[in-house]
Scaffold this motif. Structure first.
Motif: not given
Length: 337
Positions: A302-306
Motif C-alpha cells: 500500500f505504501e509503495t502504491l501510495l
C-alpha cells in the motif's frame, strides 16, 4: 449470472412438468411446485407474473421454441407439451452459443501451465472444425500475462497439491540467502502485481503466523511429503483475510486503520477510478481536490502504491503514516539528488 442460473432452474422444473402426461398442471400447481423446489436458492416465493414470463420466454423463438399447449378444464387452464418427447434439455447448442463457448475456452487457455489442461486445445480444435469457428475475427479480449515469470513451472504441482490436500517440502530462498527447507500445507495460489504467491501454513511458524506467503520465484524445488498429515485451515476465510490489505502481505497483530488522503487533480481522478482498496470512499469533493477515506491494514504494498501519487497527495490521517512516507520520500531525494 445468478439471475440467469435461477431462471434456468425454473425452466427445468417447468420442462419436467410439461412432459408428464399423468396429470394436469394448473398455474397454481406450477407456482407451488417451483416455490417448493427453489425456495432454498431464492429465499423467497416466486410470483405468478414471473412464471407467466417464463412460459412466454420458453415458447418464444429467442428462448426454446417449446411446444407449450394451454388446455382448458372448464374455466381453469393447464399446460403441457404438444410433443411429450420434447425437452429443453435435449436442444442442441446454437452456433452463437458455441462461438461464445469457444471464446471462453480460448481465454481460459491463456493460463498456461495449469495441470491437465491439454483438453482445452482439443475442444477448441473440434469446435472450430465443427462450426468453422476458425474463420471468426481475432479475439476481442486480451489478458496481460508474462509467460516468462520465474517459478511458474511449479504452478501445476502446487495447484494439484492444493486440490488433493498434499503436504509439501519446499526448497526456498530469500534474496542473497542460501536455500532452506520448509514444510508447507498449501491452501491457495494468489496473484498480485503480475506475480504469483503460494498461501499456506507452516507448522513451526503457526504460533506467530496463521498463514505464510511464498512468492513462486523464490522456490527452488518442491517435493510431496506423503507421510505427513495435511492440516486444514480453520481460521478467517483466506479471501477475507487478504481483503484487509493491498497485495499479499499482512502485518500480524495489526488492525485496520482509518486513512484519510487529500488528493489534488489529476491524481484524484486516477485514484477515484482505480481505487487503492475496496473500502475506499469519498469524504469531500471540491473543484481542485478530493478527500478519500480507506479502512485497511497499512503494509509495504500500500505504501509503495501510495508513493506513486504523493507529489499530488497529502496524508491527513494517521500522522505516523504521513511521517513514514515523508521519510521514504527523503530517501528517494537522497539517492537521486
Amino acid at each position: 449470472m445468478a439471475t440467469i442460473k435461477n431462471a434456468f432452474l425454473r425452466h427445468r422444473i417447468l420442462d419436467r412438468c410439461f412432459r408428464e402426461r399423468g396429470r394436469k398442471y394448473y398455474m397454481n400447481e406450477l407456482i407451488d411446485i417451483i416455490n417448493k423446489e427453489t425456495f432454498y436458492y431464492y429465499g423467497r416465493n416466486i410470483s405468478e407474473r414471473t412464471i407467466r414470463e417464463d412460459l412466454k420466454y420458453m415458447k418464444d423463438s429467442e428462448g426454446y421454441s417449446a411446444p407449450i399447449i394451454k388446455g382448458m378444464d372448464g374455466h381453469r387452464a393447464y399446460y403441457y407439451y404438444d410433443d411429450p418427447e420434447y425437452s429443453i434439455m435435449n436442444l442442441p447448442i446454437s452456433q452463437r452459443e458455441m462461438q461464445q463457448l469457444a471464446d471462453t475456452i480460448s481465454m481460459l487457455s491463456r493460463f498456461k501451465g495449469l495441470p491437465d489442461c491439454s483438453w482445452m486445445e482439443e475442444i477448441i480444435i473440434r469446435l472450430e472444425d465443427t462450426f468453422r469457428l476458425n474463420q471468426s475475427p481475432r479475439g476481442i479480449v486480451s489478458f496481460a500475462q508474462n509467460p516468462y515469470l520465474i517459478g511458474m513451472q511449479y504452478f501445476p504441482i502446487l495447484f494439484d497439491c492444493i486440490l488433493k490436500k498434499y503436504v509439501i517440502h519446499v526448497s526456498y530462498h530469500k534474496y542473497r540467502k542460501p536455500t532452506f527447507l520448509r514444510e508447507i500445507h498449501p491452501y491457495q495460489l494468489r496473484q498480485y502485481n503480475n506475480r504469483w504467491f503460494l498461501i499456506g501454513s507452516e507448522p513451526k511458524m503457526k504460533g506467530l503466523l496463521p498463514l505464510v506467503t511464498l512468492p513462486l520465484d523464490r522456490i527452488d524445488a518442491i517435493e510431496i511429503a506423503p507421510n505427513l498429515i495435511y492440516q486444514e485451515y480453520y481460521g478467517l476465510d483466506i479471501d477475507e483475510y487478504f481483503s484487509q490489505v493491498v497485495g499479499v502481505s499482512i502485518n500480524i497483530g495489526s488492525r485496520r486503520e482509518r486513512i484519510i488522503i487529500k488528493a489534488e487533480f489529476p491524481a484524484a481522478a486516477y485514484i477515484e477510478t482505480k481505487p487503492f482498496h475496496n473500502t475506499q470512499k469519498v469524504l469531500d469533493r471540491k473543484d481542485d481536490y478530493i478527500v478519500f477515506e480507506l479502512n485497511l491494514i497499512p503494509n509495504y504494498e500500500f505504501e509503495t502504491l501510495l508513493l506513486g501519487y504523493l507529489n499530488e497527495c497529502e496524508i491527513l490521517e494517521p500522522l505516523y503514516l504521513r511521517k513514514k512516507m515523508r521519510e521514504r520520500a527523503l530517501k528517494i531525494i537522497e539517492k537521486n539528488h
